[in-house]
Design a protein around this motif. Structure first.
Motif: not given
Length: 206
Positions: A111, A177-178, A181-182, A185, A191
């Motif tokens: 993070d 967190k998933t 992350s997505r 992306t 970040n």
């Protein structure tokens, strides 16, 4: 004195070990290459190589550590340059010990953390020029996100940690967190700081 204070704070936490100390930027890079720490707390003004130069050199290592810049100076050019060179956190030296520990833990887990004061100034810089055009561009970029991802992005923009987001949105921390992350992306970001800036540009926190 500063290093002694920092070591005392870090060693007070059972989950953090101090691998080494450096008195200047050159030594910091040399020790990081040898000791391979997960996180480096980097001062800005030091002899020989300053913290910004050292941060850039650390980013070129095979296994670069996460860098949290710690300084008495909150001038905007330092913040922008540090982030450009790969720093994932930026704290003022008068930050509470708990915030310093949180910054290290956040960096280690992938993070990013900026002090609230620095975040406000940074976001102001990125949003006060040509606001209407930037807002339209940001809104268009966010169209790829689902409704839940937008909720998570708003929370990230508000400076919440994954734990706080999980509690406020009633989901597990792993799910948060998933989503983060997505989001990174889908938006081609590296970040959480960049995600927070984009959320502010789009007016999600207005």
């Amino acid at each position: 004195m500063v290093r002694t204070m920092l070591r005392t704070i870090m060693e007070s936490a059972g989950d953090i070990s101090v691998a080494g100390e450096a008195s200047d930027g050159d030594e910091a890079v040399r020790l990081a290459r040898d000791l391979r720490p997960d996180v480096v707390l980097m001062d800005i003004r030091m002899p020989r190589a300053d913290g910004l130069t050292a941060t850039q050199r650390l980013g070129a290592l095979d296994r670069p550590p996460k860098v949290v810049v710690l300084t008495t100076f909150d001038l905007d050019e330092y913040v922008r340059t540090a982030l450009l060179h790969g720093a994932v956190g930026f704290l003022l030296k008068d930050a509470p010990a708990a915030d310093m520990l949180t910054a290290v833990r956040s960096a280690a887990s992938g993070d990013a953390m900026l002090s609230p004061k620095v975040t406000r100034r940074l976001l102001h810089h990125f949003t006060d020029t040509d606001v209407r055009r930037r807002r339209t561009e940001a809104e268009n970029r966010l169209r790829v996100l689902t409704g839940k991802e937008r909720e998570v992005l708003v929370a990230v923009g508000g400076g919440l940690s994954n734990t706080d987001i999980a509690a406020s949105l009633y989901m597990s921390e792993s799910t948060v967190k998933t989503h983060v992350s997505r989001i990174l992306t889908k938006l081609a970001l590296t970040n959480r700081v960049q995600a927070a800036i984009l959320a502010h540009r789009a007016g999600l926190l207005d």
